[in-house]
Write a protein that holds these residues in place. Sequence first.
Motif, PDB file in Angstrom:
ATOM      1  N   THR A  28      59.125  69.554  67.501  1.00 42.37           N
ATOM      2  CA  THR A  28      58.646  68.727  68.601  1.00 42.37           C
ATOM      3  C   THR A  28      57.597  69.490  69.406  1.00 42.37           C
ATOM      4  O   THR A  28      57.833  70.626  69.833  1.00 42.37           O
ATOM      5  CB  THR A  28      59.810  68.333  69.520  1.00 42.37           C
ATOM      6  N   HIS A  48      55.709  72.955  80.747  1.00 41.33           N
ATOM      7  CA  HIS A  48      56.634  74.023  80.347  1.00 41.33           C
ATOM      8  C   HIS A  48      57.612  74.184  81.512  1.00 41.33           C
ATOM      9  O   HIS A  48      57.322  74.858  82.494  1.00 41.33           O
ATOM     10  CB  HIS A  48      55.835  75.302  80.094  1.00 41.33           C
ATOM     11  N   CYS A 102      62.974  65.123  82.462  1.00 42.63           N
ATOM     12  CA  CYS A 102      62.297  65.150  81.157  1.00 42.63           C
ATOM     13  C   CYS A 102      62.066  63.741  80.640  1.00 42.63           C
ATOM     14  O   CYS A 102      60.982  63.429  80.116  1.00 42.63           O
ATOM     15  CB  CYS A 102      63.120  65.948  80.157  1.00 42.63           C
ATOM     16  N   LYS A 103      63.059  62.886  80.778  1.00 46.47           N
ATOM     17  CA  LYS A 103      62.935  61.508  80.310  1.00 46.47           C
ATOM     18  C   LYS A 103      61.809  60.781  81.041  1.00 46.47           C
ATOM     19  O   LYS A 103      61.007  60.074  80.413  1.00 46.47           O
ATOM     20  CB  LYS A 103      64.260  60.770  80.528  1.00 46.47           C
ATOM     21  N   ASN A 138      58.491  62.068  79.735  1.00 50.20           N
ATOM     22  CA  ASN A 138      58.261  61.630  78.352  1.00 50.20           C
ATOM     23  C   ASN A 138      57.846  60.178  78.284  1.00 50.20           C
ATOM     24  O   ASN A 138      56.913  59.812  77.558  1.00 50.20           O
ATOM     25  CB  ASN A 138      59.524  61.831  77.512  1.00 50.20           C
ATOM     26  N   GLY A 172      54.648  65.424  77.439  1.00 48.70           N
ATOM     27  CA  GLY A 172      55.600  66.225  76.691  1.00 48.70           C
ATOM     28  C   GLY A 172      56.188  67.332  77.550  1.00 48.70           C
ATOM     29  O   GLY A 172      55.566  67.787  78.530  1.00 48.70           O
ATOM     30  N   VAL A 173      57.390  67.789  77.198  1.00 48.39           N
ATOM     31  CA  VAL A 173      58.083  68.825  77.970  1.00 48.39           C
ATOM     32  C   VAL A 173      58.638  69.887  77.024  1.00 48.39           C
ATOM     33  O   VAL A 173      59.360  69.570  76.077  1.00 48.39           O
ATOM     34  CB  VAL A 173      59.248  68.243  78.801  1.00 48.39           C
ATOM     35  N   LEU A 200      61.251  72.501  77.383  1.00 50.71           N
ATOM     36  CA  LEU A 200      62.334  72.777  78.328  1.00 50.71           C
ATOM     37  C   LEU A 200      62.956  74.139  78.036  1.00 50.71           C
ATOM     38  O   LEU A 200      63.662  74.326  77.046  1.00 50.71           O
ATOM     39  CB  LEU A 200      63.388  71.673  78.231  1.00 50.71           C
ATOM     40  N   LEU A 257      70.547  65.703  76.205  1.00 47.35           N
ATOM     41  CA  LEU A 257      69.147  65.465  75.864  1.00 47.35           C
ATOM     42  C   LEU A 257      69.023  64.708  74.548  1.00 47.35           C
ATOM     43  O   LEU A 257      68.258  63.739  74.437  1.00 47.35           O
ATOM     44  CB  LEU A 257      68.413  66.803  75.780  1.00 47.35           C
ATOM     45  N   ALA A 280      63.902  60.666  75.888  1.00 42.21           N
ATOM     46  CA  ALA A 280      63.515  62.067  76.078  1.00 42.21           C
ATOM     47  C   ALA A 280      63.187  62.723  74.744  1.00 42.21           C
ATOM     48  O   ALA A 280      63.370  63.921  74.574  1.00 42.21           O
ATOM     49  CB  ALA A 280      64.634  62.822  76.787  1.00 42.21           C
ATOM     50  N   GLN A 306      60.458  63.498  73.415  1.00 41.69           N
ATOM     51  CA  GLN A 306      59.334  64.420  73.393  1.00 41.69           C
ATOM     52  C   GLN A 306      59.589  65.601  74.313  1.00 41.69           C
ATOM     53  O   GLN A 306      58.687  66.117  74.962  1.00 41.69           O
ATOM     54  CB  GLN A 306      58.029  63.699  73.750  1.00 41.69           C
ATOM     55  N   THR A 307      60.854  66.007  74.352  1.00 39.90           N
ATOM     56  CA  THR A 307      61.265  67.226  75.049  1.00 39.90           C
ATOM     57  C   THR A 307      61.834  68.186  74.023  1.00 39.90           C
ATOM     58  O   THR A 307      62.743  67.835  73.265  1.00 39.90           O
ATOM     59  CB  THR A 307      62.327  66.920  76.125  1.00 39.90           C
TER      60      THR A 307
END
Length: 569
Positions: free
Chosen positions: A62, A130, A156-157, A160, A165-166, A168, A199, A205, A207-208
Amino acid sequence: MSAKQRIPPHLVFAYLVLVPLILLVLVSPRVNAQGPAGGAPTNNTNNNSTSKPSIPSGPLATLEPPPGKRLFGAWLNTTGDTPALFNSHLGRNASVFLFTLYIPPEDYATKSPANHLELIDQTASDAIVHLSVFPRKGLDSQNLRPEDLQMVVNICKGLNRRGRGVLLRFAPGMNVPWVPWGQQPILFINTWRDLGQKLRSTPEANQTALVWAPWDGNGYPWAGDDYSVKRGTADYDALDTSKDGNVTALDNPYSPYYPGDEWVDWVGLSIYHKGARYPWVVNSIPTATSIEDALQGKLLPSFVDFYNAYGREKNKPVMLAETGAVYHFNATTGASTSPGAPTELATKQAWWQQYMSKLFLDTFPKVKMVCLYEAVEVGKGQEAGTLLDYRVLNSTREAFLADLTNAVDSFQWANYTGFRTTYVPNDAKDDGGMGKSTGDGGGNGDLTRLAIAGMVLLPIMTVGLWVGCAVFRFRQRKAARERAEAEAANPLPETASEKGSDGDGDVESVDDGATIVNVRIGNPSDLPEMTSVRDSEDEVWIDGGDDSSVDEMSIVVDGSGRVLDERLS
């Protein structure tokens, strides 16, 4: 509009259904990704590109950039610097920025949970967040609750689903003893998996990426600090990887803290050059292989090769999660703390040229991100009275940009998207799908767009509804006139009746003075109310009796039962 002018159903449908849909489209944030929650930058180095970012697929993790590319960004001191200003000084859009999140939040009611995270939107790009999460009170259940982990997932959700993007990075540097979450491998792994489960069970979410990032093991286990592991505990036994009864530099500084391949998307190390020795007050030039040595564990008594063990063997993308070379200044005079020592440029250039070189990229192809620590710290303890300057975009900026030009194609830069709201602080208060969210889910920008769209569209749709009704009524009247004209041009025969029936059945509801007389054509024995029935070859004559409300009513029908005439006598 009169009561008789009813609104056509199809116009009501258009007003009640289509108008909200139009408003929804107008206020929905632009998601520059495939699916509901994209946001991964592409390998397009054109900062003016408006193309949709692609989401990595296949063997890539990811948010992992394609082979030969690396993300580039920074952790900034946002009280005096911002991502937008950093991009301006850099001359291009960095693809990642580091922000911190302390849990539980220190001032949840009045302060953004993630410090200054809203600044990412000012870059007008699809840069990745980040997000470094610090459990500031430790990992035990009294100080870190399930709702704190859920808050992290909610943030994060929200990012996203708005196209951001995250990466984590939870509890970074978990192997050091100077942070409240340090050197507690059992509790750390359990907490990490709890977060990972939350998660992974949140589709929005997707794209975390979970980033496991210990501290460079040089100096491990750093005994005698505030949170050093205690002998006689389960954690101590877990950290004694050599099984000699002691936790020493011969033990693996990383493996006891690893949560498992299924719970980790990226791995990383924090690698710094702080000087020749502690206390860090003497400036010195780093060796030409400092970063390489840290990645491969060449300076560790345990010789643990982090890059090979977690990057190559586990096929995880590797990041330099925090990196930089410090230069020490006297806080009062501004001069170097080391008279006659190397210059600031010589010190820092010897560091950045390592990760910019083609040889480094070819040797470490799994290194997919470089995140600079672009800040100045005030010295504490034995470093009191000094300033620790890690920045490259200060007096060394021109030299840094010149060297970056030669390596620019090895980095993936963020795409320009225009300003959009991706971080909404109230996202943190979402209950994770267990009930009604208290977050606004769209931010003040969305509410403003909704109000403007409503002010513009509602009057337009009201006028449109009125015009539609007028057109509908006009068509009705036109059709009525056309029918009247047709009837006038083609009158019915004088003997015809609208009450007749073409069948052999009954003639029903003859109306006279609100009295209904039901007359049935059939066998005379079925008509006791009739006084006489006369038949002829082609017609039937029926007289109503004196008991009927119609004194003398005659209906003339032909042999097939079709009414030819009605007479009252």
